[in-house]
Design a protein around this motif. Sequence first.
Motif, PDB file in Angstrom:
ATOM      1  N   ASP A 153      13.621  42.737 -52.524  1.00  0.00           N
ATOM      2  CA  ASP A 153      12.998  44.002 -52.125  1.00  0.00           C
ATOM      3  C   ASP A 153      13.658  44.679 -50.936  1.00  0.00           C
ATOM      4  O   ASP A 153      13.900  45.878 -50.952  1.00  0.00           O
ATOM      5  N   HIS A 154      13.890  43.939 -49.849  1.00  0.00           N
ATOM      6  CA  HIS A 154      14.444  44.537 -48.630  1.00  0.00           C
ATOM      7  C   HIS A 154      14.990  43.430 -47.730  1.00  0.00           C
ATOM      8  O   HIS A 154      14.794  42.248 -48.016  1.00  0.00           O
ATOM      9  N   ALA A 155      15.654  43.844 -46.652  1.00  0.00           N
ATOM     10  CA  ALA A 155      16.096  42.882 -45.640  1.00  0.00           C
ATOM     11  C   ALA A 155      15.752  43.434 -44.268  1.00  0.00           C
ATOM     12  O   ALA A 155      15.698  44.646 -44.068  1.00  0.00           O
ATOM     13  N   VAL A 200       7.890  51.039 -49.106  1.00  0.00           N
ATOM     14  CA  VAL A 200       7.515  51.192 -47.698  1.00  0.00           C
ATOM     15  C   VAL A 200       8.709  50.884 -46.788  1.00  0.00           C
ATOM     16  O   VAL A 200       8.800  51.408 -45.692  1.00  0.00           O
ATOM     17  N   HIS A 201       9.642  50.078 -47.259  1.00  0.00           N
ATOM     18  CA  HIS A 201      10.969  50.012 -46.630  1.00  0.00           C
ATOM     19  C   HIS A 201      11.965  49.376 -47.581  1.00  0.00           C
ATOM     20  O   HIS A 201      11.622  48.524 -48.399  1.00  0.00           O
ATOM     21  N   ASP A 202      13.204  49.851 -47.464  1.00  0.00           N
ATOM     22  CA  ASP A 202      14.318  49.241 -48.186  1.00  0.00           C
ATOM     23  C   ASP A 202      15.183  48.437 -47.231  1.00  0.00           C
ATOM     24  O   ASP A 202      15.906  47.538 -47.651  1.00  0.00           O
ATOM     25  N   HIS A 215      17.352  38.497 -40.072  1.00  0.00           N
ATOM     26  CA  HIS A 215      15.998  37.997 -39.834  1.00  0.00           C
ATOM     27  C   HIS A 215      15.412  37.474 -41.138  1.00  0.00           C
ATOM     28  O   HIS A 215      14.945  36.341 -41.198  1.00  0.00           O
ATOM     29  N   HIS A 216      15.418  38.281 -42.187  1.00  0.00           N
ATOM     30  CA  HIS A 216      14.995  37.774 -43.496  1.00  0.00           C
ATOM     31  C   HIS A 216      15.424  38.671 -44.636  1.00  0.00           C
ATOM     32  O   HIS A 216      15.602  39.868 -44.460  1.00  0.00           O
ATOM     33  N   CYS A 217      15.583  38.059 -45.789  1.00  0.00           N
ATOM     34  CA  CYS A 217      15.627  38.775 -47.058  1.00  0.00           C
ATOM     35  C   CYS A 217      14.244  38.621 -47.666  1.00  0.00           C
ATOM     36  O   CYS A 217      13.621  37.559 -47.560  1.00  0.00           O
ATOM     37  N   SER A 218      13.761  39.690 -48.298  1.00  0.00           N
ATOM     38  CA  SER A 218      12.383  39.674 -48.774  1.00  0.00           C
ATOM     39  C   SER A 218      12.310  39.815 -50.283  1.00  0.00           C
ATOM     40  O   SER A 218      13.069  40.575 -50.890  1.00  0.00           O
ATOM     41  N   PHE A 219      11.353  39.092 -50.856  1.00  0.00           N
ATOM     42  CA  PHE A 219      11.177  39.069 -52.304  1.00  0.00           C
ATOM     43  C   PHE A 219       9.756  39.498 -52.645  1.00  0.00           C
ATOM     44  O   PHE A 219       8.788  39.016 -52.054  1.00  0.00           O
ATOM     45  N   ILE A 256       4.262  35.726 -46.550  1.00  0.00           N
ATOM     46  CA  ILE A 256       4.605  34.415 -45.983  1.00  0.00           C
ATOM     47  C   ILE A 256       6.099  34.437 -45.677  1.00  0.00           C
ATOM     48  O   ILE A 256       6.885  34.964 -46.480  1.00  0.00           O
ATOM     49  N   TYR A 257       6.482  33.886 -44.527  1.00  0.00           N
ATOM     50  CA  TYR A 257       7.897  33.714 -44.192  1.00  0.00           C
ATOM     51  C   TYR A 257       8.203  32.229 -44.120  1.00  0.00           C
ATOM     52  O   TYR A 257       7.432  31.463 -43.531  1.00  0.00           O
ATOM     53  N   ALA A 258       9.337  31.858 -44.685  1.00  0.00           N
ATOM     54  CA  ALA A 258       9.747  30.450 -44.649  1.00  0.00           C
ATOM     55  C   ALA A 258      11.267  30.401 -44.547  1.00  0.00           C
ATOM     56  O   ALA A 258      11.928  31.444 -44.576  1.00  0.00           O
ATOM     57  N   PHE A 266      13.329  33.690 -45.317  1.00  0.00           N
ATOM     58  CA  PHE A 266      13.058  34.586 -46.446  1.00  0.00           C
ATOM     59  C   PHE A 266      11.574  34.908 -46.443  1.00  0.00           C
ATOM     60  O   PHE A 266      10.770  34.207 -45.813  1.00  0.00           O
ATOM     61  N   GLU A 267      11.215  35.989 -47.114  1.00  0.00           N
ATOM     62  CA  GLU A 267       9.819  36.440 -47.169  1.00  0.00           C
ATOM     63  C   GLU A 267       9.393  36.549 -48.624  1.00  0.00           C
ATOM     64  O   GLU A 267      10.156  37.027 -49.468  1.00  0.00           O
ATOM     65  N   THR A 268       8.173  36.117 -48.908  1.00  0.00           N
ATOM     66  CA  THR A 268       7.535  36.445 -50.186  1.00  0.00           C
ATOM     67  C   THR A 268       6.358  37.339 -49.824  1.00  0.00           C
ATOM     68  O   THR A 268       5.543  36.980 -48.982  1.00  0.00           O
TER      69      THR A 268
HETATM   70 FE    FE Z   1       9.974  42.066 -44.642  1.00  0.00          FE
END
Ligand code: FE
Length: 309
Positions: A153-155, A200-202, A215-219, A256-258, A266-268
């Motif tokens: 989804d975003h980073a 809401v963000h890319d 910081h994270h890649c998000s899924f 959740i971040y892990a 990464f984020e789910t």
């Molecule tokens: Fe995020």
Amino acid sequence: MALEGVMRPGHAQIRVLELDAAVHFYRDVLGLVETGRDASGRVYFKCWDERDHHSIVLREAESAGIDFLGFKVRDDATLDRFEAKLAEAGIATTSLPAGDLLETGRRVRFTLPSGHEIELYATKTSVGNGMPMVNPAPWNEQSETGIAPVRFDHALLYGPNIADVKRIFVDILGFYLVERVLGPDGETETALWLSCGQKVHDIAFVEHPEPGKLHHCSFLMDSWEKVLRAGDIMSKNEISVDIGPTRHGITRGCTIYAWDPSGNRFETFQGGYYPYPDYETITWTWDAFPQGLDYPQRKLHESFLSIVT
Ligand code: FE
Ligand code: M3P
């Protein structure tokens, strides 16, 4: 809505310390679909409902982090137009030939003032989501393996000079600022959430002295229940969790971040809202940052704010 220009973040190349452990995590625990390996040893994955050949590429390296983040633009003419606009603005670009990344066309790469490598590309082979294009079922067995997010989804990236980064995304690439956090001086933007469509963000940035940090890649998950189930799967597999399940005030994402086995966060997540480019930017003041970060607990989490790769 006519989605022109930059369409979405299309891929991230992530550095991992031990390829076999990383492949096990990304394929069997996160539940991405492995789509290829190249001559240099990189491993390619997509989320089950993505159609393009890959969104996550793993490269074995000495240090964790992100090599580059790629955005897919509408077509070749758009890619040429952005390449010219970047040059006009005095931003040096390099052109990577088609095929350098598997099943991907020419890429135009440049370095942000935050130290991150960003690239634009117009074409990548569509391999589909495992369902037919005529009378498809809503899901298949690929959506039932591991955490199985719907899409990359975003980073969120950490680095210096995010005011200059914002200008590049807004003035050249056509993004708009959805939310921001102001620093203790009430003026300086210390964090930015930018969108190129109706997400809401890319991409998001936090001001940070060290350049080029992840910081994270998000899924994206398709329900809050699936975020909670992702937490169950993390625990069952002894994946180290940073924060959550909780909800951000910023973006309203439920999350959740892990950490992956190399320490890349990464984020789910699920939720948020659907802004338009004419929406006024939402501002978070420094004193309200704790509820921006974690709305229920109103808490600044030290690890979340300081650990990056
Ligand atoms: Fe995020
Ligand atoms: C997200 C998100 C911070 C919040 C980050 C939010 C740095 O990553 O997906 O909404 O407080």
